[in-house]
Design an enzyme around this catalytic site. Sequence first.
Site, mmCIF file in Angstrom:
data_model
loop_
_atom_site.group_PDB
_atom_site.id
_atom_site.type_symbol
_atom_site.label_atom_id
_atom_site.label_comp_id
_atom_site.label_asym_id
_atom_site.label_seq_id
_atom_site.Cartn_x
_atom_site.Cartn_y
_atom_site.Cartn_z
ATOM 1 N N ARG A 62 0.844 -1.198 0.000
ATOM 2 C CA ARG A 62 0.000 0.000 0.000
ATOM 3 C C ARG A 62 0.881 1.250 0.000
ATOM 4 O O ARG A 62 0.613 2.214 -0.695
ATOM 5 C CB ARG A 62 -0.951 0.026 1.221
ATOM 6 C CG ARG A 62 -1.637 1.377 1.349
ATOM 7 C CD ARG A 62 -2.809 1.472 2.319
ATOM 8 N NE ARG A 62 -2.788 0.584 3.439
ATOM 9 C CZ ARG A 62 -2.011 0.714 4.529
ATOM 10 N NH1 ARG A 62 -1.202 1.744 4.651
ATOM 11 N NH2 ARG A 62 -2.049 -0.177 5.481
ATOM 12 N N TYR A 83 -16.679 18.423 -13.844
ATOM 13 C CA TYR A 83 -17.030 17.006 -13.978
ATOM 14 C C TYR A 83 -18.049 16.625 -12.882
ATOM 15 O O TYR A 83 -17.848 16.942 -11.709
ATOM 16 C CB TYR A 83 -15.757 16.156 -13.864
ATOM 17 C CG TYR A 83 -16.027 14.678 -13.904
ATOM 18 C CD1 TYR A 83 -16.420 14.060 -15.081
ATOM 19 C CD2 TYR A 83 -15.927 13.901 -12.758
ATOM 20 C CE1 TYR A 83 -16.694 12.707 -15.109
ATOM 21 C CE2 TYR A 83 -16.193 12.542 -12.782
ATOM 22 C CZ TYR A 83 -16.579 11.955 -13.964
ATOM 23 O OH TYR A 83 -16.852 10.620 -13.996
ATOM 24 N N ASP A 135 -7.564 19.755 -13.404
ATOM 25 C CA ASP A 135 -7.929 18.427 -13.893
ATOM 26 C C ASP A 135 -7.598 18.423 -15.387
ATOM 27 O O ASP A 135 -8.287 19.033 -16.190
ATOM 28 C CB ASP A 135 -9.427 18.191 -13.641
ATOM 29 C CG ASP A 135 -9.905 16.817 -14.122
ATOM 30 O OD1 ASP A 135 -9.244 16.222 -14.994
ATOM 31 O OD2 ASP A 135 -10.963 16.357 -13.642
ATOM 32 N N LYS A 185 -9.019 7.666 -18.924
ATOM 33 C CA LYS A 185 -9.302 8.257 -20.228
ATOM 34 C C LYS A 185 -8.050 8.190 -21.114
ATOM 35 O O LYS A 185 -7.632 7.109 -21.468
ATOM 36 C CB LYS A 185 -9.834 9.676 -20.043
ATOM 37 C CG LYS A 185 -10.858 9.832 -18.896
ATOM 38 C CD LYS A 185 -12.164 9.104 -19.165
ATOM 39 C CE LYS A 185 -13.065 8.999 -17.934
ATOM 40 N NZ LYS A 185 -13.348 10.230 -17.216
HETATM 41 C C1 LIG Z 1 -13.790 10.602 -15.874
HETATM 42 C C2 LIG Z 1 -13.350 11.877 -15.288
HETATM 43 C C3 LIG Z 1 -13.056 11.991 -13.912
HETATM 44 C C4 LIG Z 1 -13.250 10.844 -12.943
HETATM 45 O O1 LIG Z 1 -12.384 9.798 -13.185
HETATM 46 P P1 LIG Z 1 -12.700 8.247 -12.830
HETATM 47 O O2 LIG Z 1 -11.474 7.566 -13.292
HETATM 48 O O3 LIG Z 1 -13.936 7.879 -13.569
HETATM 49 O O4 LIG Z 1 -12.897 8.191 -11.353
HETATM 50 C C5 LIG Z 1 -12.601 13.214 -13.438
HETATM 51 N N1 LIG Z 1 -12.458 14.271 -14.262
HETATM 52 C C6 LIG Z 1 -12.762 14.204 -15.566
HETATM 53 C C7 LIG Z 1 -12.589 15.415 -16.418
HETATM 54 C C8 LIG Z 1 -13.218 13.018 -16.127
HETATM 55 O O5 LIG Z 1 -13.530 12.959 -17.438
#
Ligand SMILES: *Cc1c(COP(=O)(O)O)cnc(C)c1O
Length: 396
Positions: free
Chosen positions: A45, A97, A169, A194
């Site tokens: 961890r 988001y 982000d 993504k």
């Molecule tokens: C998908 C997404 C998230 C969240 O990510 P997860 O891997 O689904 O927890 C946060 N910010 C943006 C811009 C996203 O597209």
Amino acid sequence: MQEQTKIIHSIPVDELTGAIAVPIYQTSTFVQESPGVNKGFDYARSNNPTRKALEDIVAKLENGSGGYAFASGLAAIDAVVKLLESGDEILAVDDIYGGAFRLFTHIYQKFGIKIKYVDASDAANVAEAISPKTKLIWLESPTNPTLKISDIEAIAKIAKANNCLLCVDNTFASPASQKPIDLGADLVIHSATKYLGGHSDLIAGVVITKTSELGEKIKFIQNATGSILAPFDSFLVIRGIETLSLRVKQHSENAQRIAEFLQSCDFINNVYYPGLSTHPNHHIAKQQQKYFGGIIAFDLKIDEKEIAKQIVSKTKLFKLAESLGGVKSLICLPCEMTHKSIPAEKRHQSGVTDSLIRLSVGLEDADDLIEDLKQTFELAFSNHEQKYFIDLLKNL
Ligand SMILES: *Cc1c(COP(=O)(O)O)cnc(C)c1O
């Protein structure tokens, strides 16, 4: 050295064996030579060699001092919020988001953290909304799904002048395109689910910090709360990163062509894509992004959910699904899917109309993708009584 060379060679060769791919260290613990004496790893961890390789790679990619890998993008966001204390305020971009909105509003507000939302596409709005209690500015650029662009450098200056942290982000742009730390951000997060992963086969998140001081705090939170990324998923994200800049370049070339095609369709109202000169902050996107990315949104002149539903249901190559950033093209209807929980009025205000459709443009041939959209438009409109659309279609 050029970006692509740098990325590929930031992936280390295994020192122990010479393995050219990063090995998957599937272990929970590490044998110690004597109590407290180890090779830098004691419990998985706290630290794992596969995860560490990924963390070092993303830190280099984003020009940060350290990287930290989490079980999801939301777990990464959660770790950043845990830097705050009760009474602190977050100033966040208004079309944030949905999962981050849910986390801030429904989890952290009850622990005494206040949230304010602002249209950050004009940096002056951020300067105006900031208060002495603001400790964290939260940006996404481009945003989801209307691809709003914020001037990261200008907002970083506002953050610094007000003694608060800026976190970006960077999921939509990816580090192949945009490097928020170079523009003055203190923290960057990604949903590695993504573009970093890139193949729609995992859930993962990362935090990258500008200073090692912030890095130590995130590392502490990562270990103390435990939502770490598993070794196999770390391996998959590394494998995705090997082709990141190639993929983002091609996603963007395809998306530019599709955005221009959509703009030429008479029955379409708005086309949201930062690469179009009609985008209100195209000039900022051009300055801070190398590519304009693979996400496009558009809506219809007659804002009918039923027609939009037909459109998203009849594509053959674009698959109807949430998420984005993979090699296969995806299509979705935010008002019924990703943004369903947002009240209709608030949704409409932020541009998410009933006919707004979001595309995650994949790596298929752009001509085939355009053909797929043409045939779905024809089918959707021929099923519909509105002769108006059929006339407009003749102009396709
Ligand atoms: C998908 C997404 C998230 C969240 O990510 P997860 O891997 O689904 O927890 C946060 N910010 C943006 C811009 C996203 O597209």
